[in-house]
Motif scaffolding. Structure first.
Motif, PDB file in Angstrom:
ATOM      1  N   ALA A  47       1.683 -41.833  -0.572  1.00 32.30           N
ATOM      2  CA  ALA A  47       1.428 -41.290  -1.904  1.00 32.30           C
ATOM      3  C   ALA A  47       1.221 -39.786  -1.892  1.00 32.30           C
ATOM      4  N   GLY A  48       0.879 -39.232  -0.732  1.00 32.71           N
ATOM      5  CA  GLY A  48       0.658 -37.784  -0.668  1.00 32.71           C
ATOM      6  C   GLY A  48       0.450 -37.320   0.761  1.00 32.71           C
ATOM      7  N   ILE A  85      -7.719 -36.275  -4.432  1.00 32.29           N
ATOM      8  CA  ILE A  85      -9.011 -36.082  -3.763  1.00 32.29           C
ATOM      9  C   ILE A  85      -8.902 -36.433  -2.284  1.00 32.29           C
ATOM     10  N   HIS A  86      -8.152 -37.483  -1.961  1.00 30.74           N
ATOM     11  CA  HIS A  86      -7.907 -37.879  -0.570  1.00 30.74           C
ATOM     12  C   HIS A  86      -7.344 -36.703   0.229  1.00 30.74           C
ATOM     13  N   LEU A 118     -16.940 -37.185  -1.608  1.00 31.13           N
ATOM     14  CA  LEU A 118     -16.213 -36.697  -2.784  1.00 31.13           C
ATOM     15  C   LEU A 118     -16.069 -37.753  -3.867  1.00 31.13           C
ATOM     16  N   GLY A 119     -16.602 -38.944  -3.633  1.00 30.92           N
ATOM     17  CA  GLY A 119     -16.531 -39.976  -4.662  1.00 30.92           C
ATOM     18  C   GLY A 119     -15.460 -41.015  -4.446  1.00 30.92           C
ATOM     19  N   GLN A 132      -7.387 -46.204   3.447  1.00 31.51           N
ATOM     20  CA  GLN A 132      -7.273 -46.870   2.149  1.00 31.51           C
ATOM     21  C   GLN A 132      -8.419 -46.416   1.253  1.00 31.51           C
ATOM     22  N   THR A 133      -8.131 -45.507   0.335  1.00 33.80           N
ATOM     23  CA  THR A 133      -9.186 -44.951  -0.509  1.00 33.80           C
ATOM     24  C   THR A 133      -8.988 -45.341  -1.976  1.00 33.80           C
ATOM     25  N   SER A 134     -10.096 -45.311  -2.696  1.00 33.12           N
ATOM     26  CA  SER A 134     -10.067 -45.575  -4.133  1.00 33.12           C
ATOM     27  C   SER A 134     -11.263 -44.893  -4.768  1.00 33.12           C
ATOM     28  N   LEU A 135     -11.147 -44.581  -6.050  1.00 34.75           N
ATOM     29  CA  LEU A 135     -12.242 -43.929  -6.769  1.00 34.75           C
ATOM     30  C   LEU A 135     -13.387 -44.909  -6.979  1.00 34.75           C
TER      31      LEU A 135
END
Length: 216
Positions: A47-48, A85-86, A118-119, A132-135
């Motif tokens: 994704a980025g 943010i990731h 960072l949340g 694997q990140t999520s807000l």
């Protein structure tokens, strides 16, 4: 924001400006370094990314790159902000000389620590570490302004399509019977291993050496 009344734009500069605006909000609060924001059309595998080298410069100063893949915009504003943010977390760690990721993409506990500060919620995958990140709920509240800006960006941009014509499989070639002209299509490896014979003429098929490969 009433997204139903917003006309999609073919100009990616519109959405880039919005993502830059969202990144600036995050950067000012966190002290993250400046970066050149880029949108890519076809990076389905991720994704980025954040470049650890200065991918851009203006002649005097170099800048790292944060790339956001437009292929993932369909997942919604929260996903895109999570990605932004990731990658910002990577930039903060790089600025602090903290190695948080291997070349193979394994995200270690240092990345997890910064991302969660960072949340984001950082969960572990089999091969990617804590990639694997999520807000989190707190993250959505903290970055509410940035989230609204990203939502507006997605509402404005034209989403990539999958309309690229499929080309021929370049591993395939055409073999023909030198007698009757009957043709078959198979890989050169299969041709060499099987040595096909024409059932009517009982002669070996011949592989065309200069067979046109077709468009990519």
């Amino acid at each position: 924001m009433n997204t139903a009344t917003i006309e999609k734009s073919e100009a990616l500069s519109v959405v880039v400006a919005k993502l830059e605006e969202a990144h600036e909000i995050i950067r000012k609060e966190t002290g993250a370094p400046r970066a050149t924001l880029v949108i890519a059309r076809d990076t389905k595998s991720k994704a980025g990314h954040f470049t650890t080298y200065e991918a851009w410069n203006n002649g005097e100063q170099g800048f790292h790159e944060i790339l956001i893949s437009a292929d993932w915009f369909k997942n919604g504003a929260e996903f895109v902000l999570d990605t932004l943010i990731h990658e910002t977390a990577h930039s903060i760690n790089f600025q602090s000389k903290i190695k948080d990721c291997t070349r193979e993409g394994y995200h270690n506990k240092d990345f997890k620590k910064t991302a969660e500060a960072l949340g984001l919620k950082a969960e572990q995958s089999k091969r990617g570490g804590f990639n694997q990140t999520s807000l989190t709920a707190e993250g959505k509240e903290r970055w509410a302004e940035a989230l609204e800006i990203v939502a507006e960006a997605i509402a404005l941009v034209a989403i990539p399509t999958a309309n690229k014509p499929k080309g021929r499989n370049k591993n395939l070639g055409v073999a023909s019977c030198p007698n009757c002209g009957e043709k078959i299509r198979l890989s050169r490896k299969a041709f060499e291993n099987c040595k096909p014979i024409c059932g009517e003429c009982l002669v070996d098929f011949k592989m065309a050496e200069d067979e046109e490969e077709g468009e990519e």
